[in-house]
Write a protein that holds these residues in place. Structure first.
Motif, PDB file in Angstrom:
ATOM      1  N   THR A 216       0.804  -1.218   0.000  1.00 44.49           N
ATOM      2  CA  THR A 216       0.000   0.000   0.000  1.00 44.49           C
ATOM      3  C   THR A 216       0.841   1.275   0.000  1.00 44.49           C
ATOM      4  O   THR A 216       0.306   2.366   0.174  1.00 44.49           O
ATOM      5  N   ALA A 217       2.137   1.133  -0.194  1.00 44.54           N
ATOM      6  CA  ALA A 217       3.016   2.309  -0.284  1.00 44.54           C
ATOM      7  C   ALA A 217       3.947   2.133  -1.475  1.00 44.54           C
ATOM      8  O   ALA A 217       4.639   1.112  -1.590  1.00 44.54           O
ATOM      9  N   ALA A 218       3.954   3.112  -2.355  1.00 43.55           N
ATOM     10  CA  ALA A 218       4.800   3.024  -3.545  1.00 43.55           C
ATOM     11  C   ALA A 218       6.273   2.840  -3.179  1.00 43.55           C
ATOM     12  O   ALA A 218       7.028   2.179  -3.901  1.00 43.55           O
ATOM     13  N   SER A 219       6.684   3.382  -2.056  1.00 44.58           N
ATOM     14  CA  SER A 219       8.082   3.280  -1.637  1.00 44.58           C
ATOM     15  C   SER A 219       8.477   1.845  -1.297  1.00 44.58           C
ATOM     16  O   SER A 219       9.669   1.527  -1.244  1.00 44.58           O
ATOM     17  N   GLY A 220       7.504   0.979  -1.073  1.00 39.67           N
ATOM     18  CA  GLY A 220       7.793  -0.421  -0.765  1.00 39.67           C
ATOM     19  C   GLY A 220       7.949  -1.290  -1.988  1.00 39.67           C
ATOM     20  O   GLY A 220       8.144  -2.511  -1.866  1.00 39.67           O
ATOM     21  N   LEU A 221       7.855  -0.676  -3.159  1.00 37.71           N
ATOM     22  CA  LEU A 221       7.914  -1.428  -4.412  1.00 37.71           C
ATOM     23  C   LEU A 221       9.164  -1.090  -5.209  1.00 37.71           C
ATOM     24  O   LEU A 221       9.628   0.050  -5.234  1.00 37.71           O
ATOM     25  N   ASP A 222       9.698  -2.096  -5.866  1.00 32.62           N
ATOM     26  CA  ASP A 222      10.719  -1.913  -6.890  1.00 32.62           C
ATOM     27  C   ASP A 222      10.065  -2.194  -8.235  1.00 32.62           C
ATOM     28  O   ASP A 222       9.084  -2.947  -8.324  1.00 32.62           O
ATOM     29  N   ILE A 223      10.624  -1.609  -9.290  1.00 36.16           N
ATOM     30  CA  ILE A 223      10.224  -1.987 -10.644  1.00 36.16           C
ATOM     31  C   ILE A 223      11.283  -2.950 -11.158  1.00 36.16           C
ATOM     32  O   ILE A 223      12.441  -2.578 -11.380  1.00 36.16           O
ATOM     33  N   ASP A 224      10.884  -4.201 -11.291  1.00 30.18           N
ATOM     34  CA  ASP A 224      11.816  -5.240 -11.719  1.00 30.18           C
ATOM     35  C   ASP A 224      11.864  -5.321 -13.235  1.00 30.18           C
ATOM     36  O   ASP A 224      10.821  -5.338 -13.903  1.00 30.18           O
ATOM     37  N   HIS A 225      13.072  -5.348 -13.785  1.00 32.85           N
ATOM     38  CA  HIS A 225      13.228  -5.720 -15.191  1.00 32.85           C
ATOM     39  C   HIS A 225      13.065  -7.235 -15.257  1.00 32.85           C
ATOM     40  O   HIS A 225      13.864  -7.968 -14.654  1.00 32.85           O
ATOM     41  N   MET A 226      12.038  -7.698 -15.929  1.00 27.73           N
ATOM     42  CA  MET A 226      11.758  -9.133 -15.958  1.00 27.73           C
ATOM     43  C   MET A 226      13.026  -9.922 -16.283  1.00 27.73           C
ATOM     44  O   MET A 226      13.394 -10.863 -15.580  1.00 27.73           O
ATOM     45  N   VAL A 227      13.690  -9.557 -17.358  1.00 29.44           N
ATOM     46  CA  VAL A 227      15.034 -10.070 -17.620  1.00 29.44           C
ATOM     47  C   VAL A 227      15.996  -8.983 -17.161  1.00 29.44           C
ATOM     48  O   VAL A 227      16.039  -7.903 -17.756  1.00 29.44           O
ATOM     49  N   PRO A 228      16.731  -9.218 -16.069  1.00 31.06           N
ATOM     50  CA  PRO A 228      17.562  -8.161 -15.496  1.00 31.06           C
ATOM     51  C   PRO A 228      18.544  -7.569 -16.501  1.00 31.06           C
ATOM     52  O   PRO A 228      18.929  -8.230 -17.479  1.00 31.06           O
ATOM     53  N   LEU A 229      18.953  -6.345 -16.236  1.00 34.50           N
ATOM     54  CA  LEU A 229      19.850  -5.657 -17.159  1.00 34.50           C
ATOM     55  C   LEU A 229      21.141  -6.446 -17.376  1.00 34.50           C
ATOM     56  O   LEU A 229      21.620  -6.564 -18.508  1.00 34.50           O
ATOM     57  N   ALA A 230      21.705  -6.986 -16.313  1.00 32.42           N
ATOM     58  CA  ALA A 230      22.941  -7.759 -16.450  1.00 32.42           C
ATOM     59  C   ALA A 230      22.712  -9.006 -17.295  1.00 32.42           C
ATOM     60  O   ALA A 230      23.537  -9.368 -18.140  1.00 32.42           O
ATOM     61  N   GLU A 231      21.576  -9.680 -17.084  1.00 32.98           N
ATOM     62  CA  GLU A 231      21.248 -10.869 -17.866  1.00 32.98           C
ATOM     63  C   GLU A 231      21.022 -10.505 -19.332  1.00 32.98           C
ATOM     64  O   GLU A 231      21.434 -11.252 -20.240  1.00 32.98           O
TER      65      GLU A 231
END
Length: 219
Positions: free
Chosen positions: A106-121
């Motif tokens: 319920t707080a935007a600060s508790g969320l990350d935006i995940d790159h489904m396939v990570p940048l390094a991958e």
């Protein structure tokens, strides 16, 4: 009669000319998960030269005029209950479902935006050969809903840059969806997979008989 024939020929040429100069449209395709996994090209991965700085994010997003960057736009798009958008695109209230770990947030600060396939991958799998502009487009891809996913910070950081041979979501019921979105993202961006990754993906498909993958190649 000759002039009439020429006029007819010209009209026919003009009618087909737009088709000749219009670039082909990459249509979305839906496949069974097992078949989609088989389409992934086999590759040898290398992290040589990788830096997150080579994938510029978060940029101004799909609508620069709204004052929200890509992260905020994804949060707005994925909200189950819409947050209030304040000055500087500050998000308050709202409600999100983190499907990786079956958790309400319920707080935007508790969320990350995940790159489904990570940048390094992605770098390991073919993005090292891309231009800086294409890597930026990948890192901010809102053209497919599975490319960027709002999830709890703890689940995203647990995943880090691991592929499905090393990490799957803690919520077992999410495995089929997660695998389909991983495969769809790799197909969308024409990214390769190594042997361990392909074996892990194939193993998941055994329990995902009815799961499909829908993807549209990125421009």
């Amino acid at each position: 009669m000759v002039k009439a024939a020429l006029r007819g020929l010209c009209a026919a040429v003009l009618a087909i000319l737009p088709l000749a100069i219009t670039p082909p449209v990459h249509a979305a395709e839906t496949l069974p998960l097992a078949e989609a996994v088989e389409r992934l090209p086999l590759g040898t991965e290398s992290r040589d030269g990788y830096s997150r700085d080579k994938f510029r994010h978060w940029n101004a997003g799909d609508d620069p005029a709204d004052g929200c960057n890509t992260r905020a736009e994804v949060l707005i798009d994925e909200a189950v209950e819409m947050p209030a958008v304040g000055p500087g695109c500050r998000l308050t209230d709202g409600r999100w479902w983190s499907y990786y770990d079956a958790t309400w947030v319920t707080a935007a600060s508790g969320l990350d935006i995940d790159h489904m396939v990570p940048l390094a991958e992605a770098w390991d799998s073919g993005a090292s050969a891309w231009t800086a502009q294409r890597r930026e487009k990948y890192a901010n891809d809102q053209g497919a809903p599975e490319s960027l996913v709002a999830v709890t910070a703890r689940s995203n950081r647990s995943k880090a840059d691991q592929d499905p041979a090393q990490w799957l979501p803690p919520a077992a019921e999410a495995h089929c969806r997660y695998t389909a979105e991983w495969v769809g993202t790799k197909l969308r961006w024409d990214l390769a997979a190594d042997n361990a990754e392909l074996d892990a993906l194939a193993a998941v498909t055994l329990d995902c008989e009815h799961q499909t993958v829908t993807y549209e190649p990125a421009e």
